[in-house]
Write a protein that holds these residues in place. Structure first.
Motif, short mmCIF file in Angstrom:
data_model
loop_
_atom_site.label_atom_id
_atom_site.label_comp_id
_atom_site.label_asym_id
_atom_site.label_seq_id
_atom_site.Cartn_x
_atom_site.Cartn_y
_atom_site.Cartn_z
N LYS A 1 0.86 -1.25 -0.03
CA LYS A 1 -0.04 -0.09 -0.07
C LYS A 1 0.80 1.30 -0.02
O LYS A 1 2.11 1.20 0.34
CB LYS A 1 -0.90 -0.07 1.25
N ARG A 2 0.14 2.21 -0.19
CA ARG A 2 1.05 3.40 -0.10
C ARG A 2 1.72 4.11 1.08
O ARG A 2 2.67 4.42 1.03
CB ARG A 2 0.06 4.71 -0.46
N VAL B 1 3.29 -6.61 -5.07
CA VAL B 1 2.97 -5.73 -6.10
C VAL B 1 2.41 -4.30 -5.47
O VAL B 1 1.75 -4.30 -4.57
CB VAL B 1 1.92 -6.28 -7.07
N ASP B 2 2.72 -3.18 -6.23
CA ASP B 2 2.38 -1.87 -5.70
C ASP B 2 0.87 -1.86 -6.07
O ASP B 2 0.20 -2.33 -6.73
CB ASP B 2 3.16 -1.19 -6.43
N ALA B 3 0.01 -1.08 -4.95
CA ALA B 3 -1.25 -0.97 -5.08
C ALA B 3 -1.69 -0.11 -6.21
O ALA B 3 -2.69 -0.50 -6.86
CB ALA B 3 -1.73 0.00 -3.76
N HIS B 4 -0.78 0.58 -6.81
CA HIS B 4 -0.91 1.39 -7.91
C HIS B 4 -0.87 0.52 -9.07
O HIS B 4 -1.89 0.80 -9.92
CB HIS B 4 0.28 2.48 -8.29
N GLN B 5 -0.39 -0.47 -9.31
CA GLN B 5 -0.46 -1.57 -10.23
C GLN B 5 -1.58 -2.22 -10.32
O GLN B 5 -2.28 -2.63 -11.22
CB GLN B 5 0.83 -2.57 -9.81
N VAL B 6 -2.33 -2.52 -8.99
CA VAL B 6 -3.45 -3.12 -8.86
C VAL B 6 -4.30 -2.14 -9.69
O VAL B 6 -5.46 -2.85 -10.27
CB VAL B 6 -3.64 -3.52 -7.40
N GLY C 1 3.35 1.87 2.76
CA GLY C 1 4.50 0.90 2.81
C GLY C 1 4.10 -0.51 3.27
O GLY C 1 4.81 -1.40 3.61
N VAL C 2 2.92 -0.43 4.00
CA VAL C 2 2.52 -1.84 4.53
C VAL C 2 2.04 -2.79 3.63
O VAL C 2 1.30 -2.50 2.40
CB VAL C 2 1.28 -1.52 5.49
N ALA C 3 2.53 -4.13 3.71
CA ALA C 3 1.97 -5.08 2.88
C ALA C 3 0.87 -6.01 3.44
O ALA C 3 0.92 -6.00 4.63
CB ALA C 3 3.30 -5.91 2.57
N GLU C 4 0.04 -6.17 2.78
CA GLU C 4 -1.14 -7.07 2.83
C GLU C 4 -1.28 -8.25 1.74
O GLU C 4 -1.09 -7.84 0.63
CB GLU C 4 -2.42 -6.29 3.18
N PRO C 5 -2.21 -9.24 2.06
CA PRO C 5 -2.32 -10.21 1.32
C PRO C 5 -3.39 -9.75 0.08
O PRO C 5 -4.33 -8.93 0.24
CB PRO C 5 -2.97 -11.32 1.99
N PHE C 6 -2.98 -10.07 -1.31
CA PHE C 6 -4.04 -9.78 -2.21
C PHE C 6 -5.37 -10.30 -1.79
O PHE C 6 -5.76 -11.45 -1.51
CB PHE C 6 -3.41 -10.31 -3.70
N SER C 7 -6.32 -9.49 -2.34
CA SER C 7 -7.85 -10.00 -1.84
C SER C 7 -8.50 -9.83 -3.24
O SER C 7 -8.88 -8.63 -3.50
CB SER C 7 -8.42 -9.27 -0.79
N ARG C 8 -9.28 -10.70 -3.71
CA ARG C 8 -10.47 -10.49 -4.65
C ARG C 8 -11.39 -9.86 -4.19
O ARG C 8 -12.00 -8.78 -5.07
CB ARG C 8 -10.76 -11.85 -5.22
N SER C 9 -11.83 -9.95 -3.03
CA SER C 9 -13.07 -9.24 -2.53
C SER C 9 -12.74 -7.89 -2.34
O SER C 9 -13.79 -7.05 -2.34
CB SER C 9 -13.29 -9.97 -1.04
N LYS C 10 -11.57 -7.32 -2.01
CA LYS C 10 -11.48 -5.83 -2.13
C LYS C 10 -11.50 -5.12 -3.54
O LYS C 10 -11.85 -4.22 -3.56
CB LYS C 10 -9.84 -5.39 -1.58
N ILE C 11 -11.14 -5.85 -4.66
CA ILE C 11 -11.25 -5.61 -6.05
C ILE C 11 -12.66 -5.27 -6.21
O ILE C 11 -13.43 -4.46 -6.72
CB ILE C 11 -10.82 -6.70 -6.89
N VAL C 12 -13.49 -6.32 -5.79
CA VAL C 12 -15.04 -6.49 -6.01
C VAL C 12 -15.73 -5.38 -5.52
O VAL C 12 -16.56 -4.53 -5.93
CB VAL C 12 -15.60 -7.86 -5.70
#
Length: 167
Positions: free
Chosen positions: A50-51, A100-105, A53-64
């Motif tokens: 994230k911006r 991966v950077d949140a911006h790339q997501v 600097g914290v890393a968190e697991p990728f989540s499809r539900s966050k995308i949705v």
């Protein structure tokens, strides 16, 4: 891998099978100490930085959930959003990076969302790309119309030869 029954730190793989979608491997294991069998599921990890600097697991539900806000009042179904999230995840995993950077997501969301619904795309892009004026919207709309004129969209429109790039 600790045995869930006797906590022995060793186990032996008896059988391995790929999950139906190929995203995981199911392993059947046996503990040499107590002889009991148990299953494990192995998946690759993908972290989003994230911006802050914290890393968190990728989540499809966050995308949705993020895209659902842009699709509010639009004809996009839950299945459409799930497929979009799957496409975004596949795109990101194809890069081969574990982080991966949140911006790339966000960038990975824009393409599939544009194909799904152009109005939802504009809503999402206006927040994601920090639109600050009507001109920002006009430029984005002109780009969409230019793509439609080239046969890449679902709605007709004329190309704007003066359409600037984004940002």
């Amino acid at each position: 891998m600790y045995c869930p029954f006797c906590r022995n730190p060793d186990s032996r793989v008896v059988d391995s099978r790929m999950a139906e979608d190929g995203s995981a491997i199911r392993r059947r294991r046996q503990c040499p100490e107590c002889g009991r069998r148990f299953s494990t599921l192995e998946t690759t990890s993908l972290s989003v930085i994230k911006r802050s600097g914290v890393a968190e697991p990728f989540s499809r539900s966050k995308i949705v959930n993020g895209v659902r806000k842009a699709c509010q009042g639009r004809p996009a179904t839950d299945d459409d959003l799930a497929l979009l999230a799957q496409e975004v995840e596949e795109t990101i995993r194809a890069s081969g990076a574990a982080e991966v950077d949140a911006h790339q997501v966000g960038l990975a969301i824009l393409g599939p969302l544009q194909k799904l619904d152009q109005i939802a795309y504009l809503r999402f892009a206006s927040v994601y790309q920090d639109f600050e004026s009507l001109e920002d919207f006009e430029c984005a709309i002109a780009l969409l119309r230019g793509q439609d004129a080239g046969g890449n969209g679902t709605h007709g429109g004329s190309a704007n030869p003066m359409a600037p790039g984004t940002d």
